[in-house]
Design a protein around this motif. Sequence first.
Motif, PDB file in Angstrom:
ATOM      1  N   ASP A 120       0.809  -1.221   0.000  1.00 59.70           N
ATOM      2  CA  ASP A 120       0.000   0.000   0.000  1.00 59.70           C
ATOM      3  C   ASP A 120       0.846   1.277   0.000  1.00 59.70           C
ATOM      4  O   ASP A 120       0.329   2.380   0.185  1.00 59.70           O
ATOM      5  CB  ASP A 120      -0.940   0.009   1.197  1.00 59.70           C
ATOM      6  N   SER A 121       2.152   1.136  -0.232  1.00 60.27           N
ATOM      7  CA  SER A 121       3.026   2.309  -0.214  1.00 60.27           C
ATOM      8  C   SER A 121       3.122   2.955  -1.590  1.00 60.27           C
ATOM      9  O   SER A 121       2.864   2.327  -2.622  1.00 60.27           O
ATOM     10  CB  SER A 121       4.437   1.907   0.242  1.00 60.27           C
ATOM     11  N   GLU A 122       3.490   4.226  -1.593  1.00 56.32           N
ATOM     12  CA  GLU A 122       3.690   4.945  -2.860  1.00 56.32           C
ATOM     13  C   GLU A 122       4.822   4.316  -3.656  1.00 56.32           C
ATOM     14  O   GLU A 122       4.759   4.238  -4.884  1.00 56.32           O
ATOM     15  CB  GLU A 122       4.003   6.416  -2.560  1.00 56.32           C
ATOM     16  N   LEU A 123       5.827   3.831  -2.958  1.00 52.99           N
ATOM     17  CA  LEU A 123       6.982   3.226  -3.617  1.00 52.99           C
ATOM     18  C   LEU A 123       6.582   2.011  -4.455  1.00 52.99           C
ATOM     19  O   LEU A 123       7.130   1.792  -5.539  1.00 52.99           O
ATOM     20  CB  LEU A 123       8.008   2.809  -2.559  1.00 52.99           C
ATOM     21  N   ALA A 124       5.621   1.252  -3.987  1.00 51.23           N
ATOM     22  CA  ALA A 124       5.200   0.042  -4.693  1.00 51.23           C
ATOM     23  C   ALA A 124       4.624   0.347  -6.072  1.00 51.23           C
ATOM     24  O   ALA A 124       4.605  -0.516  -6.950  1.00 51.23           O
ATOM     25  CB  ALA A 124       4.171  -0.717  -3.860  1.00 51.23           C
ATOM     26  N   LEU A 204       7.396  -6.937  -4.798  1.00 54.99           N
ATOM     27  CA  LEU A 204       8.502  -6.389  -5.566  1.00 54.99           C
ATOM     28  C   LEU A 204       8.069  -5.094  -6.215  1.00 54.99           C
ATOM     29  O   LEU A 204       6.946  -4.985  -6.708  1.00 54.99           O
ATOM     30  CB  LEU A 204       8.930  -7.364  -6.668  1.00 54.99           C
ATOM     31  N   VAL A 205       8.945  -4.094  -6.218  1.00 57.74           N
ATOM     32  CA  VAL A 205       8.688  -2.882  -6.995  1.00 57.74           C
ATOM     33  C   VAL A 205       8.937  -3.249  -8.464  1.00 57.74           C
ATOM     34  O   VAL A 205       9.953  -3.861  -8.797  1.00 57.74           O
ATOM     35  CB  VAL A 205       9.616  -1.736  -6.558  1.00 57.74           C
ATOM     36  N   ASP A 206       8.013  -2.893  -9.315  1.00 60.93           N
ATOM     37  CA  ASP A 206       8.020  -3.372 -10.703  1.00 60.93           C
ATOM     38  C   ASP A 206       9.014  -2.602 -11.586  1.00 60.93           C
ATOM     39  O   ASP A 206       8.662  -2.104 -12.666  1.00 60.93           O
ATOM     40  CB  ASP A 206       6.617  -3.283 -11.289  1.00 60.93           C
TER      41      ASP A 206
END
Length: 266
Positions: A120-124, A204-206
């Motif tokens: 749920d983070s902006e980074l994700a 994982l960040v895409d």
Amino acid sequence: MKLKLLSFAAILACGLGPIAHAAEGELVIGTEGAYPPFSMADANGNVTGFDADVGNAVCAKLQLKCRFVVQAFDGLIPALNAKRFDIIISGMSITDERQKQIDFSRSYGEFPNHFIAKKDSELAGAKDLDTLKKDLGGMRVGVQAGTTHAAYVEKNLPDAQLMTYDTLDQMQIDLASGRLDTSFADVTAQNDFLAKPDGADFQLVDVVIDSSSDATLGTGLGIGIRKDEAELKERINQALCDLGADGSMKAASEKWFKMDISQTCK
């Protein structure tokens, strides 16, 4: 943790050594033993994982016995040069900085790297590298000490708060507890965390970050060898080519990573 490290420091049953050890029929291999699924050492000093399978396969090709010695990752190169063991097999990437200190075999594998973040983070939600770098400004980024991941963050993310750890387990504990905003590691290590209960709320960040992204990430996995071991290097390179050709490296990769990261000789 001190007791754990002391028990790991015991010499494990399996290895080859420099030319002197090779002449005695044994190859002594330095490995971390705390970076699943590359290498894991139990309380009895038994090493398993991809690194162990690669080491045992190389020893079989060279008709030598294997013996593993567990060493903290950032101490592997100094210990190799001090002749504590003959070679390093520990998910170590070939980089210009490391090649100033030791030699390497040919590359036998390569894999992508990823940041990981709360779902749920902006980074994700980052979808490109520029956005990701901007979002990481001011964040607490966990990496393992002495790795290419640490070098990458230090060079490319000057506004991030770099947090280094001796082991992957320590980093994952802080990530799960909220003491880190994200971590940076290879995809296999990150997937290991996601498969655990503590990783249920993460993803994982895409944005794939591979060796072409920056020289700090190296040119693939290599076996570390002292600079004065030209004969041993030649023999190991041939063994790696043979393992690539007969499918052994691919099989070990798919066994531990569920994907093929192996590289064959051309």
